[in-house]
Every structure is written in structure tokens, then in C-alpha cells.
Write a protein that holds these residues in place. Structure first.
Motif, PDB file in Angstrom:
ATOM      1  N   ALA A   1      -0.455  -2.131  45.814  1.00 36.67           N
ATOM      2  CA  ALA A   1      -1.990  -2.351  45.198  1.00 36.67           C
ATOM      3  C   ALA A   1      -2.194  -3.953  45.296  1.00 36.67           C
ATOM      4  CB  ALA A   1      -2.349  -1.615  44.112  1.00 36.67           C
ATOM      5  N   TYR A   2      -3.463  -4.182  45.436  1.00 41.83           N
ATOM      6  CA  TYR A   2      -4.073  -5.643  45.174  1.00 41.83           C
ATOM      7  C   TYR A   2      -5.397  -5.427  44.342  1.00 41.83           C
ATOM      8  CZ  TYR A   2      -6.446  -9.747  46.492  1.00 41.83           C
ATOM      9  OH  TYR A   2      -7.207 -11.039  46.492  1.00 41.83           O
ATOM     10  N   GLU A   3      -5.352  -6.412  43.547  1.00 42.09           N
ATOM     11  CA  GLU A   3      -6.745  -6.666  42.578  1.00 42.09           C
ATOM     12  C   GLU A   3      -6.766  -8.151  42.283  1.00 42.09           C
ATOM     13  OE1 GLU A   3      -8.576  -4.795  38.521  1.00 42.09           O
ATOM     14  OE2 GLU A   3      -6.346  -4.157  39.239  1.00 42.09           O
ATOM     15  N   GLN A   4      -7.857  -8.754  42.716  1.00 35.62           N
ATOM     16  CA  GLN A   4      -8.280 -10.159  42.188  1.00 35.62           C
ATOM     17  C   GLN A   4      -7.216 -11.092  42.416  1.00 35.62           C
ATOM     18  OE1 GLN A   4      -9.512  -9.744  38.227  1.00 35.62           O
ATOM     19  NE2 GLN A   4     -11.566  -8.796  38.672  1.00 35.62           N
TER      20      GLN A   4
END
Length: 424
Positions: free
Chosen positions: A264-267
């Protein structure tokens, strides 16, 4: 009205299409092979510069011709492989037409066969062979948004380290492509992280014989169905630099940081699954199992092959495995590029016939489609484990051609109208 008629149209002039043409010619079946680019184009323009075949030249070839100028135990370069198929097609007199794109294939109304529309006109054919193989549409999982790093590319777009901007590189995927690209980038001086998922890790060579030989004498190339859950597991093996066993511990010792599957990827932060140790362990288990099977074969058959006890010693896991990184701030780590070695998806949008399941996968048995007159060739596990290899596709093509010749014989019996209508 169609501009041309023939018995069979083969779509694609890679290894599958060239092999198919040889066997169709042996049966005396009139046909054409249509290729939108050049023969074996993907070997030339959709692979990195230093790529070599993953099997030795004595193994990865058609029975009718050896690789010219390549030692049987060496690994042919991508250009040598492409040149091989061009020469083979010429040797066999394969009726290949390059620069011709097939735009659609539809069953003809009121009579048997198919209407094959191309960039150069329409061909009526009784049979159609989809020989485009599995590497049609590069797959990049929708994890990291555009702009998160300077460059994101699929492994089919990667050529060499100079192509990428300065900075660290994350390589996602630990099959043959991923490990070789990661190794090459590290040797060029880059900081490299390698995202490792489930994989099979055979020895490149054991007791003086290549793993291709071992799978042959152990009968494993002939497996008709993959082990449960292994249908899409990648094989980590390399023919680079003369061929070597892929050793993730050695990669880590050379400075490649191993991480789990990219999740996953976030900010600006990328997260990895906590599965690295398990994935490495499963690959080790498959590696060691093959060594034990090889040892048992040697003893059972009284062969005089040198023992390799050190091959069974794996050594301690590196720190990146025992204490894995679970997240990465891309900017803080200086990651400017991500190379996705995450495989391909099939694309049969041009084949407008009823022979696909709800996920778009061909419904077939050993390449013979549920739709009469349609065939598939060049797919992994088409008939057995060896189907993905050059020699394997040659044998699959022979089976498909035999089936087509048998059907052709039935259709030729009696009146033309009766025969063709029975095919509907």
C-alpha cells in the motif's frame, strides 16, 4: 467479400508462431503467419539490454536447429535468440508476413471458418491460431500514484541503469526479471530495494548439471498441472554472467535491501507486507527439495556426478529478513524510480469468439479451444510445465497441428456444404 482465403491463420511470429508454421507445413496445411512487428519482436525491443536466455543453448532451442556460434552450455543473448527465430523461419520457409496487424477475428455467418480482418485486408480461414503468447499487456498494480516518484516503469520498458534518474530504485517482483534487474542496478552503484513475493528458486547448476537437465530426468517438465497455488509463481533463476543460482542472501550481502510484497501507499510512504521471511523460506524449501530429489536420482541410477554438500548450506538470514522494513518514506530514502517486474496479462480483444471465461482467460485443453477451429499456443502450462520454454512450445505446436490435421480430414469428407455446416 474477403480478399484472400487460406486454411489457417497464425497470429504472432514469436517462438510459438514459428513453431506452429513448421508443423502446419509438415501436414501440408496452407497457412499464413501474421506479425504486426518483426519476427520475435519482443526479444528485441521489450527486454533489457543485457538479457540472456534463462536456459542453456543446448536446451532452449527447437529440435531442428542449434544456436549458431553459441556454446551449448552458454546462454544466448536476446539478440541471438531473436536472430535464431528469424533464421529458423527462413530455414523452414515459413510464410510470415511482418508489419501486418490483426484487428479482429469473427466467426463467419452461415458457414464455417472465420473472417480475419487485418491492417492489409481481410482473410477467410477455416482455422485460427492465437500464438501471441502470455506477454501481451504489462501489468503494473495500482499501488503508487503517478508523480509519487520521478519514474515508474514496467520491466518490459527497462533497458539499463543509465535510463533511470539518479537516486535509489525500488524493484518490485522477485522472478527472473526482477532479480536480474535489481542485481544489475546494484552493480551500477545504485541503492536498490527488492520487493520479494512468493517464488520458486531452483539451483542454476547442481552436481555439474543445469537445473533444466534435472527437471528433465526427474520428469518434472511433464507435470500437467501446477502444484496447488503455484500456477502463477515466478521462477527466480538467472543466465546472466554465465549463469548462477539466485541467492537472496548473496544479493543482500551485496547491498540489495530485501523487503516484503509491496502492499500500500499513503502520503509518500510505501508499506510492505510482513511476509518476507516466509517467502524466502518457501523458496528455500523448493530449492532444497530439488537438491534432495537430484541426490536420490544419482544414487538410484549409480551416476558418478560430483557431490556438492555446500549447496545444501544456506547460511543465516540477513538482517533485512530477520528484522524487515515494513514501510518506506520514498522521498526520505531518495527513491526516484520504481521498476515493476510484475508480469503481464493476456489481451485477446481482437479474438471475438466465445471461448473465454468470466476473467477473460482462454477456455482450452492443450491449446484446443472450446470454440471449434480456434487454437491457443505459447501460454504457460498450456499442456505441461515445459510449455513456457522454447522447446516446450515446439512440442505443443506439434500437438495442435496434429489436432487441426485430424479435424481438417473430417471436414474434407463428403460434400463441401455438409462438411462445413457440421463445424458450426
Amino acid at each position: 467479400m474477403s480478399e484472400e482465403e487460406t486454411e489457417a491463420v497464425v497470429v504472432g511470429a514469436g517462438q510459438a508462431g514459428v513453431a506452429m508454421s513448421e508443423h502446419l507445413s509438415a501436414h501440408g496445411i496452407p497457412h499464413v503467419v501474421l506479425e504486426r512487428h518483426r519476427i520475435a519482436e519482443r526479444w528485441r525491443s521489450e527486454r533489457w539490454d543485457s538479457l540472456v536466455a534463462n536456459g542453456p543453448a543446448w536446451h532452449d532451442r527447437f529440435p531442428g536447429m542449434e544456436f549458431p556460434g553459441v556454446d551449448p552450455d552458454a546462454f544466448a543473448s536476446k539478440e541471438q535468440v531473436a536472430d535464431y527465430f528469424v533464421a529458423y523461419a527462413e530455414k523452414m520457409g515459413a510464410p510470415v508476413r511482418t508489419g501486418v496487424e490483426v484487428t479482429s477475428v469473427r466467426r463467419r455467418e452461415g458457414r464455417s471458418g472465420f473472417e480475419v480482418r487485418t491492417s492489409e485486408g481481410t482473410i477467410d480461414a477455416r482455422f485460427v491460431v492465437a500464438a501471441t503468447g502470455p506477454f501481451q499487456r504489462p501489468v503494473i498494480p495500482p499501488v503508487v500514484p503517478d508523480g509519487a516518484v520521478r519514474v515508474q516503469m514496467h520491466s518490459s520498458q527497462y533497458r539499463n541503469a543509465r535510463q533511470l534518474p539518479e537516486g535509489a530504485v525500488l524493484v518490485v517482483g522477485a522472478g527472473s526479471s526482477g532479480v536480474q534487474i535489481a542485481d544489475e542496478l546494484r552493480r551500477s552503484g545504485r541503492r536498490v530495494l527488492l520487493s520479494v513475493g512468493p517464488h520458486d528458486r531452483p539451483p542454476r547448476e547442481y552436481r555439474g548439471r543445469d537445473f533444466c537437465w534435472w527437471l528433465g530426468v526427474l520428469g518434472r517438465w511433464d507435470a500437467e498441472t501446477p502444484p496447488q497455488g503455484a500456477g502463477h509463481v515466478t521462477i527466480a533463476v538467472s543466465g546472466a554472467r554465465g549463469g548462477h543460482t539466485v541467492d537472496f542472501r548473496a544479493l543482500a550481502a551485496d547491498g540489495v535491501e530485501l523487503v516484503g510484497m509491496t502492499a500500500a501507499y499513503e502520503q509518500g510512504v510505501l508499506r510492505f507486507a510482513p511476509d518476507l521471511a516466509a517467502n524466502i523460506s518457501m523458496g528455500d524449501a523448493k530449492y532444497l527439495e530439488l537438491l534432495r530429489a537430484a541426490d536420490a536420482y544419482v544414487e538410484r541410477n549409480g551416476l558418478e556426478l560430483p557431490e556438492e554438500p555446500q549447496a545444501h548450506v544456506l547460511g543465516p538470514d540477513p538482517t533485512c529478513v530477520t528484522d524487515p522494513r515494513l514501510e518506506l518514506d520514498l522521498a526520505e530514502a531518495g527513491v526516484t524510480s520504481i521498476v515493476w517486474a510484475t508480469g503481464f496479462a493476456a489481451d485477446y480483444g481482437w479474438l471475438e469468439v466465445d471461448t473465454f471465461d468470466e476473467r477473460g482467460r482462454p477456455r482450452h485443453r492443450r491449446g484446443v479451444a472450446e470454440e471449434p477451429g480456434v487454437y491457443f499456443l505459447g501460454l504457460p502450462w498450456l499442456s505441461r510445465r515445459g510449455s513456457s520454454f522454447i522447446w516446450g512450445v515446439w512440442h505443443d505446436a506439434r500437438y495442435v497441428a496434429d489436432h487441426m490435421a485430424t479435424r481438417r480430414g473430417y471436414l474434407s469428407y463428403g460434400s463441401t456444404d455438409t462438411a462445413t455446416n457440421s463445424e458450426k
